[in-house]
Design a protein around this motif. Structure first.
Motif, PDB file in Angstrom:
ATOM      1  N   ASN A   1       0.840  -1.216   0.000  1.00  0.00           N
ATOM      2  CA  ASN A   1       0.000   0.000   0.000  1.00  0.00           C
ATOM      3  C   ASN A   1       0.868   1.257   0.000  1.00  0.00           C
ATOM      4  N   ARG A   2       1.971   1.225   0.730  1.00  0.00           N
ATOM      5  CA  ARG A   2       2.861   2.394   0.746  1.00  0.00           C
ATOM      6  C   ARG A   2       3.491   2.622  -0.624  1.00  0.00           C
TER       7      ARG A   2
ATOM      8  N   ARG B   1       2.290   1.796  -3.492  1.00  0.00           N
ATOM      9  CA  ARG B   1       1.242   2.258  -4.408  1.00  0.00           C
ATOM     10  C   ARG B   1       0.930   3.740  -4.211  1.00  0.00           C
ATOM     11  N   GLN B   2       1.084   4.217  -2.964  1.00  0.00           N
ATOM     12  CA  GLN B   2       0.781   5.621  -2.671  1.00  0.00           C
ATOM     13  C   GLN B   2       2.014   6.516  -2.740  1.00  0.00           C
TER      14      GLN B   2
ATOM     15  N   MET C   1       4.620   6.368  -0.811  1.00  0.00           N
ATOM     16  CA  MET C   1       5.183   6.604   0.513  1.00  0.00           C
ATOM     17  C   MET C   1       6.503   5.843   0.661  1.00  0.00           C
TER      18      MET C   1
ATOM     19  N   ASP D   1      -6.294  -1.793   3.886  1.00  0.00           N
ATOM     20  CA  ASP D   1      -5.999  -0.369   3.712  1.00  0.00           C
ATOM     21  C   ASP D   1      -4.951   0.086   4.723  1.00  0.00           C
TER      22      ASP D   1
ATOM     23  N   LEU E   1      -1.591   1.187   6.496  1.00  0.00           N
ATOM     24  CA  LEU E   1      -0.376   1.881   6.100  1.00  0.00           C
ATOM     25  C   LEU E   1       0.680   1.883   7.197  1.00  0.00           C
TER      26      LEU E   1
ATOM     27  N   GLU F   1      -4.817   2.235   9.722  1.00  0.00           N
ATOM     28  CA  GLU F   1      -5.028   2.821   8.403  1.00  0.00           C
ATOM     29  C   GLU F   1      -4.624   4.293   8.364  1.00  0.00           C
ATOM     30  N   THR F   2      -4.695   4.964   9.517  1.00  0.00           N
ATOM     31  CA  THR F   2      -4.402   6.394   9.565  1.00  0.00           C
ATOM     32  C   THR F   2      -3.254   6.672  10.515  1.00  0.00           C
TER      33      THR F   2
END
Length: 385
Positions: free
Chosen positions: A275-276, A278-279, A281, A346, A348, A362-363
């Motif tokens: 996920n990181r 893909r974003q 990060m 989701d 991160l 997630e946050t």
């Protein structure tokens, strides 16, 4: 008169045929039926042993009722020439047919004494175990770290026995340098190890070897198994991964391996890093920083300094974008599979939860609360709580 003689001959012949058929049926029942053994034994087949010698040995041990029937049955099944030297566990009630399959099967010993050189992340040791056939469990006889102490005399005597089996076992997460250095200390191996293999390409597994095996050949077998596993798992990968080659997937797998020792967490940890990526990060994972400091030559043995987290190196994922240039350890199949088939989440962020596992978020706000809980746990431990 001749008619009577012929009639009597035919009668006798019929009787003999009936008797022969009965003997054959009885012998067959003896061969496939439950054997006489009352408790498990460890039976040794010496190198070069003949079938009749093995049959007589089994009869002496009470494992078979008839050495002759055992031999005839093995001959009939075409396994007479398939004997394998080794030590084999014979269970109570095993039939002659089952015993033939054991002593003429894979050739992998199932009991007796074994030396297991366990190459681990923090340390390595040599363990000598012997199977207690009756209890069906291994009993530890000798244990020592060849990097810290000389081999005890008990080990030397056992190691010199030609019937002692030898295994080398790699733990998941060891580095290639650690493997090579450990193999240099294995007195039962010969030859030079050569250059340290590429990081990540030695398969954590158990390798049964013979005394005098070549170090370079053993390393080549470790590499062959790892590459075969990577090829097989790459073909089963999920769609739309943020890395395009098996080499990049292996880098991810090594990070997953070093981040968690909890098997069921691996796909979830992989999902965080996927996920990181893909974003866009940064991965920000401590094990990569540590590898950049140690170059895989042992453990750091201390915490990471803030200056080290800020220093730009090819492996400092707090500074660089994307994946580091190489794997940071040799991952096992589960971690490779997790990197190629991450969980759908989701998440991160994650942090230790105090039980050996992790808690995911997630946050950033949720993650900061989890971090505060972890620091409280650490503080409590520091106070002796």
């Amino acid at each position: 008169m001749w008619r009577n003689i012929a009639s009597n001959f035919l009668s006798v012949a019929v009787v003999l045929m009936v008797v022969a058929a009965g003997v054959l049926a009885w012998s067959q029942r003896q061969y496939v039926g439950e054997g006489p053994l009352g408790q498990a034994i460890c039976f040794k087949v010496p190198s070069g042993a003949k079938l009749w010698q093995v049959a007589e040995g089994l009869e002496e041990k009470g494992a078979v009722t008839s050495a002759y029937i055992f031999k005839v049955g093995a001959d009939y099944e075409g396994r007479a020439s398939g004997l394998k030297a080794g030590s084999y566990l014979i269970q109570p009630g095993d039939s002659m047919q089952e015993i033939v399959a054991i002593v003429a099967g894979s050739g992998r010993s199932t009991c007796g004494t074994e030396i297991n050189y366990r190459i681990g992340v923090a340390s390595s040791d040599i363990v000598v175990r012997e199977l207690d056939a009756v209890a069906n469990r291994y009993v530890e006889k000798v244990k020592f770290d060849p990097a810290q102490e000389a081999a005890p005399q008990d080990y030397v005597e056992i190691a010199e026995d030609a019937d002692t089996r030898i295994r080398v076992t790699l733990a998941e997460g060891v580095t290639s340098w650690q493997v090579v250095e450990a193999l240099k200390r294995a007195e039962f191996l010969t030859g030079a190890a050569g250059e340290v293999p590429d990081e990540g390409y030695l398969k954590p597994d158990s390798y049964e070897i013979k005394r005098g095996s070549d170090r370079a050949d053993l390393l080549a077998e470790m590499e062959s198994r790892q590459r075969a596993a990577i090829d097989r798992l790459w073909a089963e990968r999920a769609d739309d991964l943020p890395y395009d080659t098996p080499e990049e997937a292996l880098v991810m797998a090594s990070i997953v391996e070093k981040e968690t020792g909890v098997p069921e967490e691996r796909p979830v940890v992989a999902s965080v890093f996927v996920n990181r990526l893909r974003q866009g990060m940064r991965l920000q994972t401590d094990p990569t920083v540590i590898y950049g400091l140690t170059e895989g030559k042992g453990v750091l043995g201390r915490g990471i300094r803030q200056s080290e987290l800020r220093k730009e190196t090819p492996y400092n994922t707090y500074v660089i974008e994307g994946l580091p240039p190489t794997p940071i350890a040799n991952p096992g199949e589960d971690s490779i599979h997790a990197a190629l088939n991450p969980a759908q989440t989701d998440y991160l962020f994650f942090v230790a939860d105090g039980t050996g596992g992790h808690v995911f978020a997630e946050t950033l706000d949720e993650h900061n609360r989890n971090v505060a809980k972890w620091r409280a746990i650490e503080a409590q431990k520091g106070d002796g709580g």
